[in-house]
Design an enzyme around this catalytic site. Structure first.
Site, short mmCIF file in Angstrom:
data_model
loop_
_atom_site.label_atom_id
_atom_site.label_comp_id
_atom_site.label_asym_id
_atom_site.label_seq_id
_atom_site.Cartn_x
_atom_site.Cartn_y
_atom_site.Cartn_z
N HIS A 90 0.86 -1.20 0.00
CA HIS A 90 0.00 0.00 0.00
C HIS A 90 0.88 1.24 0.00
O HIS A 90 1.97 1.22 0.59
CB HIS A 90 -0.91 0.01 1.24
CG HIS A 90 -2.10 0.92 1.07
ND1 HIS A 90 -1.99 2.30 1.15
CD2 HIS A 90 -3.40 0.65 0.81
CE1 HIS A 90 -3.19 2.83 0.95
NE2 HIS A 90 -4.07 1.87 0.74
N ASP A 92 2.08 4.94 1.23
CA ASP A 92 2.15 5.39 2.63
C ASP A 92 1.19 6.56 2.91
O ASP A 92 1.29 7.22 3.93
CB ASP A 92 3.59 5.76 3.00
CG ASP A 92 4.12 6.89 2.13
OD1 ASP A 92 3.35 7.44 1.30
OD2 ASP A 92 5.32 7.22 2.27
N GLN A 99 -8.08 7.44 6.94
CA GLN A 99 -7.64 6.17 6.35
C GLN A 99 -6.82 5.33 7.34
O GLN A 99 -6.62 4.14 7.13
CB GLN A 99 -6.81 6.43 5.07
CG GLN A 99 -7.58 7.16 3.98
CD GLN A 99 -8.86 6.44 3.56
OE1 GLN A 99 -8.96 5.22 3.64
NE2 GLN A 99 -9.86 7.19 3.14
N GLY A 125 3.52 13.72 -7.63
CA GLY A 125 3.34 14.33 -8.95
C GLY A 125 2.01 13.97 -9.59
O GLY A 125 1.71 14.39 -10.69
N ILE A 126 1.22 13.14 -8.89
CA ILE A 126 -0.11 12.86 -9.45
C ILE A 126 -1.09 13.80 -8.76
O ILE A 126 -1.29 13.73 -7.56
CB ILE A 126 -0.53 11.40 -9.19
CG1 ILE A 126 0.44 10.46 -9.87
CG2 ILE A 126 -1.94 11.15 -9.68
CD1 ILE A 126 0.26 9.02 -9.46
N ASP A 205 -47.76 24.62 -9.63
CA ASP A 205 -47.30 23.27 -10.00
C ASP A 205 -48.45 22.48 -10.62
O ASP A 205 -48.98 21.55 -10.03
CB ASP A 205 -46.78 22.60 -8.70
CG ASP A 205 -46.23 21.21 -8.93
OD1 ASP A 205 -45.95 20.86 -10.08
OD2 ASP A 205 -46.09 20.47 -7.92
C1 SPV Z 1 -42.17 17.63 -6.72
O1 SPV Z 1 -41.08 17.85 -6.16
O2 SPV Z 1 -42.63 18.37 -7.59
C2 SPV Z 1 -42.94 16.45 -6.38
C3 SPV Z 1 -42.85 15.90 -5.02
O3 SPV Z 1 -43.69 16.00 -7.21
S1 SPV Z 1 -44.14 16.61 -4.12
O4 SPV Z 1 -44.01 18.05 -4.20
O5 SPV Z 1 -44.03 16.14 -2.76
O6 SPV Z 1 -45.42 16.19 -4.71
MG MG Z 2 -44.02 17.21 -8.84
#
Ligand code: SPV
Ligand code: MG
Length: 434
Positions: A90, A92, A99, A125-126, A205
């Site tokens: 491995h 160093d 890690q 150098g990488i 929406d």
């Molecule tokens: C959106 O993010 O538009 C979704 C999820 O459809 S919700 O708003 O919860 O319906």
């Molecule tokens: Mg939606």
């Protein structure tokens, strides 16, 4: 018999550092490469650009490598105990930081059969940062980006997805990482939300923002990001159009579309039964799923069916029956939505679904039941979680606070403390200096 020498690596972009370590291994015996699987690699790094089988072929063809075995965890110890090599090599670079724990585990394991660990100076150098930028660019091609979601799901980890509503929010999600002793934590994928994509445009929406407008946003987003994107496809639109839309998104490099089983004037699910919303007939929705499946040109593109039965109070039984019908119609995943304040009904659905279907990915959106921890969702059988609107919900109050302060004071001085500095915003997107 020649001694065996174990070397663990991801080997995505192979460089002279890999060859140095393999050459060293050859001096001690037969080299066995523990090649990190996607799941192991993503514990600390991003998803490799090349698939496991491709990386395996490359490494198998390097002289001195006698065997390539899967390393399923970042921790070497389980594989060391399995293969009991005489030597392990491995760089160093694992002596400090997070890690170191894996170094200690490896020493403890090798001591059990008297094996030796040889540490060689990490090849200088990488510029690993440069390599990872390079990988990011490669990952941004449509084919690689599209397929990366399925690969991430296949790791079996819970895939963490968050809404992005602009290229800038995409950059944040692409780059943000936090690290603790368990690994690097980051978002795996982005969600193109109909709610936030409409809201940023000042529109409701109700499927009013058309596909061309949303595609143009995705194009700008894809210019500056590399993570996979899941597209909120609302109802999927008319059956006759759906196949065309699937192909358009697929061609861009989008990884999945989620369509919801509603019909008519689609309203946001979180209104629940406060507004009129109609659930689509199960069989009609299955036809839409079939049309999408038939239209896509790759299996990488996922068509995910979203069930609104719990939102619309149609009951658990209806939700489950629909889930099985949608899977039979070809859906690659099931999103079960809920507006309950607690995770109860989602947990019940997932457990009942999993009792009959072990593998189809399950997706949830814990907006109203935000108390739930990811580890609990994972234990119910959930594969992917979407934080569907949080970045936009965070940004509006922040903007409003600053705008109010300027109005109240008749100057900007008081608002400065709520804003990032000009120095920081200039640094945010490098490349404008020269
Ligand atoms: C959106 O993010 O538009 C979704 C999820 O459809 S919700 O708003 O919860 O319906
Ligand atoms: Mg939606």
């Amino acid at each position: 018999m020649k001694p065996t020498v174990y070397i663990g690596m991801t080997a995505d972009i192979v460089h002279h550092g890999h060859i140095n370590v393999i050459e060293k291994g050859r001096e001690f015996g037969d080299v066995v490469i523990g090649l990190l699987t996607d799941g192991a690699a993503t514990q600390f790094k991003q998803l490799p650009y090349l698939m496991y089988e491709q990386r395996k072929r490359i490494i198998e063809n390097i002289s001195g490598v006698t065997q390539v075995v899967e390393q399923n965890e970042w921790d070497y110890a389980p594989n060391l105990r399995k293969y009991k090599p005489d030597f392990m090599i491995h760089g160093d670079d694992w002596c400090e930081g997070v890690q170191k724990k894996f170094r200690d585990n490896a020493f403890e394991a090798m001591a059990e059969w008297g094996g030796t660990i040889i540490e060689i100076p990490y090849t200088k150098g990488i510029l690993s940062q440069r390599y990872s930028q390079q990988e990011n660019r490669l990952a941004a091609t449509p084919d690689v980006r599209r397929s990366s979601l399925k690969r991430l799901i296949a790791t079996g980890k819970l895939i963490r997805t968050i809404e992005v509503h602009s290229p800038l929010s995409g950059c944040l999600v692409d780059q943000l990482k936090i690290q603790d002793e368990n690994g690097v934590h980051q978002f795996d994928a982005m969600w193109s939300s109909s709610l936030t994509d409409s809201t940023v445009r000042g529109k409701p929406d109700i499927e009013i923002v058309d596909l061309s407008a949303r595609i143009s946003s995705i194009d700008s987003l894809f210019d500056v990001t590399s993570k996979p994107l899941i597209y909120d496809g609302d109802t999927g639109g008319r059956l006759e159009h759906f196949g065309y839309n699937v192909r358009t998104l697929e061609r861009l490099g989008v990884s999945a579309i989620i369509i919801e089983d509603k019909t008519g004037n689609k309203r946001n699910s979180l209104y629940g039964t406060d507004v009129v919303q109609t659930q689509e007939e199960c069989e009609a929705f299955c036809d839409k799923i079939r049309a999408g499946v038939l239209a896509r040109t790759t299996k990488d593109f996922m068509i995910i069916a979203r069930i609104e039965s719990l939102i619309l109070e149609a009951g658990m039984q209806d939700a489950l029956e629909r889930a099985f019908a949608y899977v039979d119609a070809g859906a690659d995943g099931i999103m079960i939505h809920s507006r309950a304040k607690t995770v109860g009904e989602i947990a019940t659905f997932c457990q009942k679904f999993r009792a009959e279907n072990e593998n189809t990915p399950l997706i949830v959106v814990p907006t109203s039941y935000s108390d739930v921890y990811e580890k609990d969702l994972h234990s119910y059988g959930v594969n992917l979680v979407i934080y569907a609107n949080h970045l936009l919900r965070a940004s509006y109050p922040a903007m409003e606070k600053v705008a109010r302060s300027i109005l109240e004071h008749g100057r900007a001085r008081e608002a400065d403390e709520f804003c990032m500095s000009i120095k920081d915003i200039l640094k945010l997107i490098p490349g404008g200096e020269g």
